[in-house]
Design an enzyme around this catalytic site. Structure first.
Site, PDB file in Angstrom:
ATOM      1  N   GLU A  50     -14.012   1.086   2.176  1.00  0.00           N
ATOM      2  CA  GLU A  50     -14.447   2.409   1.737  1.00  0.00           C
ATOM      3  C   GLU A  50     -14.765   2.464   0.253  1.00  0.00           C
ATOM      4  OE1 GLU A  50     -10.967   4.344   3.097  1.00  0.00           O
ATOM      5  OE2 GLU A  50      -9.952   4.040   1.216  1.00  0.00           O
ATOM      6  N   CYS A 102       2.397  -2.761  -2.257  1.00  0.00           N
ATOM      7  CA  CYS A 102       2.998  -1.620  -2.969  1.00  0.00           C
ATOM      8  C   CYS A 102       3.504  -0.590  -1.961  1.00  0.00           C
ATOM      9  CB  CYS A 102       1.982  -0.978  -3.916  1.00  0.00           C
ATOM     10  SG  CYS A 102       1.353  -2.148  -5.129  1.00  0.00           S
ATOM     11  N   CYS A 123       1.402   2.715  -1.144  1.00  0.00           N
ATOM     12  CA  CYS A 123      -0.042   2.587  -0.912  1.00  0.00           C
ATOM     13  C   CYS A 123      -0.374   2.315   0.556  1.00  0.00           C
ATOM     14  CB  CYS A 123      -0.586   1.456  -1.784  1.00  0.00           C
ATOM     15  SG  CYS A 123      -2.325   1.107  -1.491  1.00  0.00           S
ATOM     16  N   SER A 166      -9.238  -2.407 -12.210  1.00  0.00           N
ATOM     17  CA  SER A 166      -7.861  -1.923 -12.132  1.00  0.00           C
ATOM     18  C   SER A 166      -6.994  -2.969 -11.433  1.00  0.00           C
ATOM     19  CB  SER A 166      -7.839  -0.612 -11.338  1.00  0.00           C
ATOM     20  OG  SER A 166      -6.509  -0.187 -11.145  1.00  0.00           O
ATOM     21  N   CYS A 210      -5.069  -5.547   1.404  1.00  0.00           N
ATOM     22  CA  CYS A 210      -4.488  -6.002   0.141  1.00  0.00           C
ATOM     23  C   CYS A 210      -3.152  -6.643   0.455  1.00  0.00           C
ATOM     24  CB  CYS A 210      -4.279  -4.812  -0.796  1.00  0.00           C
ATOM     25  SG  CYS A 210      -3.625  -5.270  -2.419  1.00  0.00           S
ATOM     26  N   LEU A 241       0.600   0.742 -13.887  1.00  0.00           N
ATOM     27  CA  LEU A 241       1.959   0.494 -14.384  1.00  0.00           C
ATOM     28  C   LEU A 241       3.001   1.196 -13.501  1.00  0.00           C
ATOM     29  CD1 LEU A 241       3.405  -0.981 -16.702  1.00  0.00           C
ATOM     30  CD2 LEU A 241       3.371   1.191 -17.957  1.00  0.00           C
ATOM     31  N   HIS A 242       2.875   2.486 -13.398  1.00  0.00           N
ATOM     32  CA  HIS A 242       3.666   3.325 -12.480  1.00  0.00           C
ATOM     33  C   HIS A 242       5.172   3.405 -12.721  1.00  0.00           C
ATOM     34  CE1 HIS A 242      -0.145   3.210 -10.617  1.00  0.00           C
ATOM     35  NE2 HIS A 242       0.080   2.397  -9.624  1.00  0.00           N
ATOM     36  N   GLU A 279      -6.954  -5.700  -4.354  1.00  0.00           N
ATOM     37  CA  GLU A 279      -6.561  -6.049  -5.715  1.00  0.00           C
ATOM     38  C   GLU A 279      -7.695  -6.910  -6.309  1.00  0.00           C
ATOM     39  OE1 GLU A 279      -4.189  -5.627  -8.206  1.00  0.00           O
ATOM     40  OE2 GLU A 279      -5.499  -7.065  -9.174  1.00  0.00           O
ATOM     41  N   ASN A 339      -0.522  10.954  -3.902  1.00  0.00           N
ATOM     42  CA  ASN A 339      -1.225  11.596  -2.807  1.00  0.00           C
ATOM     43  C   ASN A 339      -0.484  11.253  -1.509  1.00  0.00           C
ATOM     44  OD1 ASN A 339      -3.302  13.087  -1.785  1.00  0.00           O
ATOM     45  ND2 ASN A 339      -4.897  11.566  -2.173  1.00  0.00           N
ATOM     46  N   CYS A 374     -16.216   4.541  -7.029  1.00  0.00           N
ATOM     47  CA  CYS A 374     -14.982   3.778  -6.853  1.00  0.00           C
ATOM     48  C   CYS A 374     -15.214   2.781  -5.714  1.00  0.00           C
ATOM     49  CB  CYS A 374     -13.865   4.756  -6.509  1.00  0.00           C
ATOM     50  SG  CYS A 374     -12.308   3.984  -6.097  1.00  0.00           S
ATOM     51  N   CYS A 386      -6.919   5.558  -2.160  1.00  0.00           N
ATOM     52  CA  CYS A 386      -6.734   4.241  -1.618  1.00  0.00           C
ATOM     53  C   CYS A 386      -6.427   4.140  -0.108  1.00  0.00           C
ATOM     54  CB  CYS A 386      -5.551   3.705  -2.411  1.00  0.00           C
ATOM     55  SG  CYS A 386      -5.408   1.996  -2.626  1.00  0.00           S
TER      56      CYS A 386
HETATM   57  N1  SAH Z   1      -5.153  -2.816  -6.510  1.00  0.00           N
HETATM   58  C1  SAH Z   1      -5.566  -2.215  -7.723  1.00  0.00           C
HETATM   59  C2  SAH Z   1      -6.764  -1.311  -7.565  1.00  0.00           C
HETATM   60  C3  SAH Z   1      -6.803  -0.446  -6.341  1.00  0.00           C
HETATM   61  S1  SAH Z   1      -5.584   0.802  -6.211  1.00  0.00           S
HETATM   62  C4  SAH Z   1      -4.432  -1.479  -8.379  1.00  0.00           C
HETATM   63  O1  SAH Z   1      -3.397  -1.308  -7.751  1.00  0.00           O
HETATM   64  O2  SAH Z   1      -4.586  -1.127  -9.536  1.00  0.00           O
HETATM   65  C5  SAH Z   1      -6.223   2.020  -7.294  1.00  0.00           C
HETATM   66  C6  SAH Z   1      -5.201   3.048  -7.733  1.00  0.00           C
HETATM   67  O3  SAH Z   1      -4.859   3.917  -6.650  1.00  0.00           O
HETATM   68  C7  SAH Z   1      -3.916   2.417  -8.212  1.00  0.00           C
HETATM   69  O4  SAH Z   1      -3.564   2.876  -9.512  1.00  0.00           O
HETATM   70  C8  SAH Z   1      -2.944   2.852  -7.163  1.00  0.00           C
HETATM   71  O5  SAH Z   1      -1.677   2.926  -7.686  1.00  0.00           O
HETATM   72  C9  SAH Z   1      -3.493   4.201  -6.721  1.00  0.00           C
HETATM   73  N2  SAH Z   1      -2.899   4.677  -5.468  1.00  0.00           N
HETATM   74  C10 SAH Z   1      -2.494   3.965  -4.394  1.00  0.00           C
HETATM   75  N3  SAH Z   1      -1.953   4.764  -3.453  1.00  0.00           N
HETATM   76  C11 SAH Z   1      -1.999   6.023  -3.939  1.00  0.00           C
HETATM   77  C12 SAH Z   1      -1.580   7.300  -3.446  1.00  0.00           C
HETATM   78  N4  SAH Z   1      -1.013   7.438  -2.260  1.00  0.00           N
HETATM   79  N5  SAH Z   1      -1.786   8.387  -4.234  1.00  0.00           N
HETATM   80  C13 SAH Z   1      -2.379   8.257  -5.453  1.00  0.00           C
HETATM   81  N6  SAH Z   1      -2.797   7.092  -5.960  1.00  0.00           N
HETATM   82  C14 SAH Z   1      -2.605   5.974  -5.227  1.00  0.00           C
HETATM   83 FE1  SF4 Z   2      -2.957  -3.281  -3.397  1.00  0.00          FE
HETATM   84 FE2  SF4 Z   2      -3.454  -1.613  -5.447  1.00  0.00          FE
HETATM   85 FE3  SF4 Z   2      -2.583  -0.681  -3.041  1.00  0.00          FE
HETATM   86 FE4  SF4 Z   2      -0.930  -2.058  -4.610  1.00  0.00          FE
HETATM   87  S1  SF4 Z   2      -1.884  -0.077  -5.081  1.00  0.00           S
HETATM   88  S2  SF4 Z   2      -1.190  -2.370  -2.401  1.00  0.00           S
HETATM   89  S3  SF4 Z   2      -2.308  -3.555  -5.513  1.00  0.00           S
HETATM   90  S4  SF4 Z   2      -4.512  -1.687  -3.453  1.00  0.00           S
END
Ligand code: SAH
Ligand code: SF4
Length: 354
Positions: free
Chosen positions: A86, A123, A126, A201, A119, A225-226, A170, A300, A112, A343
């Site tokens: 997507e 995480c 995610c 990112s 991936c 970073l988170h 990623e 989200n 985006c 995501c």
């Molecule tokens: N893998 C890379 C890029 C894709 S994720 C990364 O992690 O940076 C892009 C962004 O979407 C990241 O900052 C991730 O933390 C965020 N993301 C993932 N799940 C999310 C959610 N449920 N709500 C808000 N942002 C989210």
């Molecule tokens: Fe992969 Fe980014 Fe989702 Fe983490 S936040 S699982 S690195 S897509």
């Protein structure tokens, strides 16, 4: 069938000699949005049919689009092997003042894109992480997302767009293809999207950040970073076991950043996990001495997730503390919340709908 979008200008020039032919073909594909080789009227007929036998012009099929109330449009694409990915088009209004100081509003676009099918970083917050990694996207499949989105919205090729590699996957786990896509996108005879308009990112793969820096592409770097302690970050992002916060920060310090630019730190705010004043204090300390910009993101929620969206008041407290301590900080407007534009979410839902 091979994907012609996988070819850099140099690679294409070796196939279609002379060089100007390759440029013409690039212009047909990326500037005139040709749908077939047949349409490329300035290219010799024989070459057109030879290319048509071997190459595909649109490797991604649009399966579904969803428009949000705020104007963002989410695309679900299907690749040749039926895998789905997507992308999201985020139109934003930008205020620009002309030479007389008059303010006008322009549409500015950010696209985006995904870099992998799935991936493997795992995480915990995610949705993309759920199914693990299926495969890397090729450079042409990354470029193809942008081409298809521009084409579908009839966005003229010369309109500037920004690219963020923040969709599924990623990007630094697929560095070679992503780096190639950056170059193809930047080509003057193509989409002409300068690397400084492209933001990669990453979840913080320190060794890969170093490799990306060595390539000196001129792209912008964003770090997810988170968290401000290794304990919490490891819980949210297992990759922190391999590269802890200090390792990530060290890689950032060594990354070549354009003098006028900053490194973007994404900070996903989850209710009760990382939204306290102590978190804000530790974050300011961590960023000390780094030309950084922080993007606070509302978590989200999605089905099955145990985390919750933070309270706006807590978000504001984080923002205020950072700003008061000299850290440039924005709260990411929750674009596309109603269509789950974070995501991985459209793909998941489409399984039920399609
Ligand atoms: N893998 C890379 C890029 C894709 S994720 C990364 O992690 O940076 C892009 C962004 O979407 C990241 O900052 C991730 O933390 C965020 N993301 C993932 N799940 C999310 C959610 N449920 N709500 C808000 N942002 C989210
Ligand atoms: Fe992969 Fe980014 Fe989702 Fe983490 S936040 S699982 S690195 S897509």
């Amino acid at each position: 069938m091979k994907n012609i979008l996988d070819l850099s200008l140099d690679e294409l020039a070796q196939i279609v000699k002379p060089n100007f032919r390759a440029r013409q073909i690039y212009q047909w594909i990326y500037q005139k949005y040709a749908d077939s080789f047949e349409q490329m009227s300035s290219i010799p007929k024989e070459l057109r049919s030879e290319l048509a036998k071997e190459y595909d012009l649109s490797p991604l099929k649009i399966v579904r689009t969803q428009k949000s109330k705020d104007g963002s449009i989410k695309y679900l694409f299907e690749a040749r092997d039926k895998n789905r990915i997507e992308s999201v088009l985020l139109p934003m209004k930008e205020e620009v003042s002309d030479e007389n100081g008059k303010i006008t509003r322009h549409a500015r676009y950010t696209i985006c894109v995904s870099s992998q099918v799935g991936c493997r970083m795992g995480c915990s917050f995610c949705l993309t992480a759920k199914g693990g990694l299926t495969r890397n996207l090729s450079a042409g499949e990354i470029v193809g997302q942008i081409l298809a989105v521009k084409k579908d919205n009839a966005i003229a090729y010369e309109r500037r767009v920004n690219i963020v590699y923040m969709g599924m996957g990623e990007p630094l786990d697929n560095l070679e293809n992503v780096a190639k896509a950056v170059k193809i996108l930047a080509e003057n005879d193509g989409l002409s999207i300068a690397p400084r308009r492209q933001t990669i990112s990453t979840s913080g793969l320190a060794t890969q950040i170093k490799k990306l820096g060595e390539k000196d592409l001129g792209v912008l770097l964003a770090i997810s970073l988170h968290a401000t302690t290794d304990e919490l970050r490891t819980r949210l992002m297992p990759v922190n076991k391999a590269y802890n916060i200090e390792a990530v920060m060290q890689a950032v310090r060594e990354f070549p950043v354009d003098l006028r630019k900053r490194v973007l730190f994404e900070y996903l705010v989850i209710k009760g996990e990382n939204d306290s004043l102590s978190d804000a204090k530790r974050l300011v300390k961590l960023l000390h001495g780094i030309k950084a910009k922080v993007n606070l993101i509302y978590f989200n929620p999605h089905e099955g997730s145990t985390y919750a969206r933070p309270e706006p008041a807590d978000m504001l407290r984080l923002q205020d503390y950072l700003s008061a301590h000299g850290v440039t900080c924005t709260v990411r407007a929750s674009k596309g919340l109603d269509i789950s534009a974070a995501c991985g979410q459209l793909k998941e839902r489409s399984k039920e709908i399609i």
